[in-house]
Design an enzyme around this catalytic site. Structure first.
Site, short mmCIF file in Angstrom:
data_model
loop_
_atom_site.label_atom_id
_atom_site.label_comp_id
_atom_site.label_asym_id
_atom_site.label_seq_id
_atom_site.Cartn_x
_atom_site.Cartn_y
_atom_site.Cartn_z
N TYR A 101 0.86 -1.19 0.00
CA TYR A 101 0.00 0.00 0.00
C TYR A 101 0.89 1.23 0.00
CZ TYR A 101 -2.74 3.91 1.76
OH TYR A 101 -3.31 5.15 1.90
N GLU A 189 -3.79 7.28 -3.62
CA GLU A 189 -3.55 5.97 -2.99
C GLU A 189 -3.38 4.92 -4.07
OE1 GLU A 189 -5.91 5.95 1.32
OE2 GLU A 189 -6.77 4.92 -0.41
#
Length: 385
Positions: A101, A189
């Site tokens: 991530y 993101e």
């Protein structure tokens, strides 16, 4: 301005980030045609402004035309947390060895950009933060200095990514930070950021929120704005050039300035009421702006009272009063209006308004009393039925 996944990947690709080839489809036939051009296997992905698509059945692997057609028909029209799927992204399937991530946003309390990186990708980052906060490596970045290669390398090491991809990660995160800053984003993101079977870092998903106030620097963002989901109230307000966000309450809110509008929403809540909206008219309180704001707010059938909260600065009190008086002459308002007027020339504005005061238009001495009066009026059901 939230982007759909395929728009986010287009945004990332424009800054050199590695993304998979894909095409948008609006029907099962278009999905199959796209898959044929891209080459099997492909992934059929719902395009909605919400997470949790995989758990809801909105992401499926298709290895041939029949599978792609079947998945497309099942996903189109699917309701995913209140968002109905109207378009698909058909993307070349990736060979996944590891999932990470990565993301950047603004930490307002620290007055720094915040980077977050984790070797535990592919799941909700909120879940990781709740169950294993130590698995998220954070870095605060001074916007005047930027993200240096040395700081980024330390950050990657702290996140415990595979050492074999360290230099790739430094390069990719630098590009992601550049996209975040130069693209005027509020949030970027990548989840998951994958390591492929042959050891390459690759962007497999994209979540991007752009700052709508910066669109004047990016004319190409107009195409992104067309897909932003708005309810009918927001569509009408947007068409009139108003900064409006619809909420679920009964007290309509009009204020001059985003900070004051947010504070007004909060004080309505503290007074025991429920705000119906956030509406910032900015520095303009003339008749045209006020009429448009009143029409939009009063047009919400849930609104039972309208709280106008004005603090005059550059906009003077008498200008506000004149705008309200003219607006009331133009617009037939069903809900009672409670006005708090303070700041520059507020006394002059108040005197102008006195002949017009009634149950339809009431003045309150301060913000707290105005909120209480509006909440009481809304609870009494004084607005439209």
């Amino acid at each position: 301005m939230d982007l759909l996944e395929h728009q986010g990947k287009e945004f990332f690709a424009s800054y050199g980030l590695p993304t998979s080839p894909g095409e948008v489809a609006f029907s099962s036939d278009e999905a199959v045609a796209a898959a044929e051009r891209i080459g099997y296997p492909v992934v059929v992905k719902a395009q909605v402004h919400v997470g949790g698509r995989g758990k809801a059945g909105g992401i499926k692997l298709g290895s041939d035309a029949d599978e792609v057609c079947r998945h497309a028909e099942a996903i189109l029209g699917l309701d995913i947390r209140g968002h109905v799927v109207g378009r698909l992204w058909i993307e070349k399937a990736a060979d996944i060895a590891e999932e990470y991530y990565a993301g950047f946003t603004l930490d307002r309390s620290a007055r720094r950009h915040l980077g977050m990186l984790s070797a535990q990708g592919g799941v909700d980052i909120e879940e990781v933060a709740a169950t294993a906060p130590e698995a998220i490596a954070r870095i605060h970045i001074d916007p005047t200095e930027g993200l240096t290669a040395e700081a980024c390398r330390r950050w990657v090491a702290e996140a415990r990514l595979n050492p074999a991809v360290t230099e790739q990660a430094v390069d990719l995160l630098s590009l992601l930070y550049r996209a975040y800053v130069e693209g005027d984003a509020d949030l970027v993101e990548v989840n998951p950021l994958i390591v492929t079977g042959d050891g390459r870092l690759h962007v497999l998903d994209a979540k991007v929120t752009l700052d709508g106030n910066a669109t004047f620097r990016h004319p190409d963002y107009a195409a992104y704005a067309e897909t932003v989901e708005r309810d009918e109230r927001e569509q009408e307000a947007h068409a009139r050039g108003l900064q409006y966000v619809g909420l679920d309450g009964t007290v309509g809110v009009i204020a001059n300035g985003a900070g004051l509008a947010m504070a007004t929403v909060d004080i309505v809540d503290e007074a025991g009421g429920t705000p119906a909206n956030f509406l910032d008219i900015g520095g303009g309180a003339n008749a045209d702006v006020m009429s448009a704001a009143l029409e939009v707010v009063d047009g919400d059938p849930a609104v039972r009272a309208i709280f106008i909260n004005i603090f005059g600065g550059i906009t003077k009190g008498e200008e506000v009063a004149r705008g309200i008086i003219e607006a009331l002459g133009r617009v037939d308002i069903a809900s009672p209006i409670i006005l708090r007027l303070d700041g520059t020339n507020a006394a002059e504005g108040t005197e102008m308004l006195r002949p017009y005061l009634s149950e339809r238009l009431r003045l309150a001495p301060d913000m707290v009393q105005a909120a209480r009066t509006a909440v009481t009026a809304a609870a009494a059901g004084e607005g439209p039925s």
